[in-house]
Design a protein around this motif. Structure first.
Motif, mmCIF file in Angstrom:
data_model
loop_
_atom_site.group_PDB
_atom_site.id
_atom_site.type_symbol
_atom_site.label_atom_id
_atom_site.label_comp_id
_atom_site.label_asym_id
_atom_site.label_seq_id
_atom_site.Cartn_x
_atom_site.Cartn_y
_atom_site.Cartn_z
ATOM 1 N N GLU A 151 -78.138 -83.620 -4.508
ATOM 2 C CA GLU A 151 -77.588 -82.280 -4.415
ATOM 3 C C GLU A 151 -78.566 -81.296 -5.047
ATOM 4 O O GLU A 151 -79.306 -81.649 -5.982
ATOM 5 C CB GLU A 151 -76.245 -82.186 -5.128
ATOM 6 N N ALA A 152 -78.550 -80.085 -4.541
ATOM 7 C CA ALA A 152 -79.433 -79.051 -5.077
ATOM 8 C C ALA A 152 -78.605 -77.890 -5.606
ATOM 9 O O ALA A 152 -77.558 -77.551 -5.051
ATOM 10 C CB ALA A 152 -80.389 -78.565 -3.999
ATOM 11 N N HIS A 153 -79.100 -77.297 -6.683
ATOM 12 C CA HIS A 153 -78.541 -76.047 -7.191
ATOM 13 C C HIS A 153 -79.612 -74.998 -6.967
ATOM 14 O O HIS A 153 -80.709 -75.083 -7.534
ATOM 15 C CB HIS A 153 -78.210 -76.184 -8.678
ATOM 16 N N ALA A 154 -79.328 -74.031 -6.103
ATOM 17 C CA ALA A 154 -80.347 -73.063 -5.724
ATOM 18 C C ALA A 154 -79.772 -71.663 -5.665
ATOM 19 O O ALA A 154 -78.553 -71.467 -5.638
ATOM 20 C CB ALA A 154 -80.961 -73.435 -4.370
ATOM 21 N N GLN A 220 -89.295 -73.782 -8.701
ATOM 22 C CA GLN A 220 -90.181 -73.226 -7.688
ATOM 23 C C GLN A 220 -89.468 -72.172 -6.854
ATOM 24 O O GLN A 220 -88.274 -72.263 -6.585
ATOM 25 C CB GLN A 220 -90.692 -74.350 -6.779
ATOM 26 N N VAL A 221 -90.211 -71.141 -6.447
ATOM 27 C CA VAL A 221 -89.714 -70.102 -5.547
ATOM 28 C C VAL A 221 -90.454 -70.244 -4.224
ATOM 29 O O VAL A 221 -91.678 -70.365 -4.197
ATOM 30 C CB VAL A 221 -89.916 -68.690 -6.140
ATOM 31 N N SER A 222 -89.715 -70.205 -3.141
ATOM 32 C CA SER A 222 -90.289 -70.480 -1.817
ATOM 33 C C SER A 222 -91.016 -69.274 -1.238
ATOM 34 O O SER A 222 -90.798 -68.130 -1.651
ATOM 35 C CB SER A 222 -89.184 -70.896 -0.845
ATOM 36 N N GLU A 223 -91.836 -69.565 -0.234
ATOM 37 C CA GLU A 223 -92.329 -68.522 0.647
ATOM 38 C C GLU A 223 -91.151 -68.091 1.541
ATOM 39 O O GLU A 223 -90.124 -68.766 1.582
ATOM 40 C CB GLU A 223 -93.483 -69.060 1.495
ATOM 41 N N LEU A 236 -85.257 -72.921 -6.258
ATOM 42 C CA LEU A 236 -84.575 -74.174 -6.590
ATOM 43 C C LEU A 236 -84.419 -74.248 -8.101
ATOM 44 O O LEU A 236 -85.410 -74.236 -8.841
ATOM 45 C CB LEU A 236 -85.366 -75.379 -6.075
ATOM 46 N N ILE A 237 -83.174 -74.328 -8.555
ATOM 47 C CA ILE A 237 -82.903 -74.342 -9.995
ATOM 48 C C ILE A 237 -82.972 -75.764 -10.540
ATOM 49 O O ILE A 237 -83.668 -76.032 -11.519
ATOM 50 C CB ILE A 237 -81.530 -73.700 -10.275
ATOM 51 N N GLU A 238 -82.242 -76.689 -9.913
ATOM 52 C CA GLU A 238 -82.267 -78.086 -10.358
ATOM 53 C C GLU A 238 -81.685 -78.979 -9.274
ATOM 54 O O GLU A 238 -81.069 -78.502 -8.317
ATOM 55 C CB GLU A 238 -81.474 -78.262 -11.662
ATOM 56 N N THR A 239 -81.891 -80.276 -9.413
ATOM 57 C CA THR A 239 -81.317 -81.251 -8.480
ATOM 58 C C THR A 239 -80.599 -82.336 -9.277
ATOM 59 O O THR A 239 -80.834 -82.506 -10.479
ATOM 60 C CB THR A 239 -82.402 -81.908 -7.601
ATOM 61 N N ARG A 240 -79.737 -83.068 -8.579
ATOM 62 C CA ARG A 240 -79.037 -84.188 -9.199
ATOM 63 C C ARG A 240 -78.550 -85.120 -8.090
ATOM 64 O O ARG A 240 -78.507 -84.742 -6.915
ATOM 65 C CB ARG A 240 -77.840 -83.701 -10.011
ATOM 66 N N LYS A 241 -78.201 -86.328 -8.476
ATOM 67 C CA LYS A 241 -77.564 -87.235 -7.530
ATOM 68 C C LYS A 241 -76.059 -86.999 -7.562
ATOM 69 O O LYS A 241 -75.465 -86.842 -8.626
ATOM 70 C CB LYS A 241 -77.881 -88.691 -7.887
ATOM 71 N N SER A 242 -75.475 -86.936 -6.372
ATOM 72 C CA SER A 242 -74.053 -86.632 -6.292
ATOM 73 C C SER A 242 -73.218 -87.743 -6.904
ATOM 74 O O SER A 242 -73.597 -88.922 -6.873
ATOM 75 C CB SER A 242 -73.628 -86.429 -4.828
ATOM 76 N N LYS A 243 -72.076 -87.349 -7.451
ATOM 77 C CA LYS A 243 -71.146 -88.306 -8.033
ATOM 78 C C LYS A 243 -70.356 -88.965 -6.901
ATOM 79 O O LYS A 243 -69.831 -88.284 -6.024
ATOM 80 C CB LYS A 243 -70.206 -87.575 -8.991
ATOM 81 N N ARG A 244 -70.299 -90.289 -6.922
ATOM 82 C CA ARG A 244 -69.542 -91.001 -5.889
ATOM 83 C C ARG A 244 -68.047 -90.763 -6.109
ATOM 84 O O ARG A 244 -67.530 -90.989 -7.200
ATOM 85 C CB ARG A 244 -69.848 -92.490 -5.946
#
Length: 294
Positions: A151-154, A220-223, A236-244
């Motif tokens: 999952e991404a937090h953006a 990172q900030v995208s083009e 993109l602020i952070e990423t994580r693995k989703s909780k099952r």
């Protein structure tokens, strides 16, 4: 105290009058035991001595529910009750005019008789095919064993043109914070939260946006990225693995999935066993039968 529509639905299901839809199959599996055990088809109104019952309200909600979905439950109940009262008044007036044998009345009776048979029988079929064992088996196979998704937090800034997106990017590179630029520039509803989109999975976003996000590193900030909505600058602020999810958490979604799958298989099998002839319409064109519903 006026009964809630949830209790109304419980009464309907208890009486075995549920509609043949996957959502109704789900409701049948999740009705509160106390409501189902009561089994009372309470009279909520009378029109010239003829009762209108909870089961009538539930059937009306089944018929009109989508159109009234945004109404608060209390107002929806009042609307449905009023509709049934008016319908009963007009129907009684029609009977006074001896319209029972009118060909148009008979045609509609035949149509709704067939619908009632389909609805009740379909729910019985789905209940036989979609039970707790099937839900558990699906969970074990498709969720418990599956690798957790990333999952991404953006956050993003949405503008109308590439030139505007380039200007946004220049302001951020020049020292302005992403959040301040988003509040001042972004056309998206997330602008007042600094463009924050919260957590999401790759499949939740349109492909161009998702591909950009999930190829970035945190911070990172995208083009500029173009989608059907316009041009985006993404952080993109952070990423994580989703909780099952647990079985209880996933239960309702699995039930809907199984009901859709089994419903499609069942209708396809019934079609194959039937002799179906598409004759044509009055305009001389031969209509095509739609595929089995998903």
């Amino acid at each position: 105290m006026r009964p809630s529509l949830r209790l109304v639905s419980a009464s309907l299901l208890t009486l075995g009058l549920a509609a043949g839809l996957a959502s109704t199959v789900l409701a049948a599996e999740t009705v509160e035991p106390a409501s189902a055990a009561a089994g009372e088809d309470e009279v909520v109104a009378k029109v010239n001595g003829q009762p209108i019952k909870l089961s009538d309200i539930a059937l009306a909600d089944e018929e009109m529910g989508q159109a009234l979905a945004r109404l608060p439950e209390e107002l929806r109940f009042q609307y449905l009750l009023g509709m049934l009262i008016d319908r009963r008044i007009v129907a009684q007036a029609a009977k006074d005019k001896k319209m029972q044998d009118d060909p148009m009345v008979k045609r509609r009776e035949a149509y709704y008789d067939e619908k009632a048979l389909r609805d009740v029988y379909w729910v019985q079929l789905m209940r036989d095919k979609v039970g707790e064992k099937a839900v558990k088996a699906y969970y074990d196979e498709h969720i418990a064993k599956a690798e957790p998704e990333v999952e991404a937090h953006a956050a993003h800034i949405l503008v109308g043109t590439k030139a505007e997106a380039q200007k946004v990017l220049s302001e951020i590179k020049g020292g302005k914070t992403f959040e301040d630029v988003a509040k001042a520039t972004s056309k998206d509803s997330s602008s007042q939260e600094g463009g924050d989109l919260g957590w999401f999975k790759k499949g939740d976003m349109v492909p161009e946006f998702a591909n950009a996000v999930f190829s970035m590193k945190p911070g990172q900030v995208s083009e500029p990225v173009q989608t059907k909505f316009g041009w985006h600058v993404i952080k993109l602020i952070e990423t994580r693995k989703s909780k099952r999810p647990t079985l209880d958490e996933a239960h309702d979604d699995i039930m809907r999935t199984l009901a859709r799958e089994q419903g499609t298989k069942t209708i396809e099998a019934l079609r194959k066993k039937s002799k179906i002839e598409i004759v044509g319409g009055g305009d001389g064109l031969k209509p095509q039968m739609a595929p089995a519903p998903q």
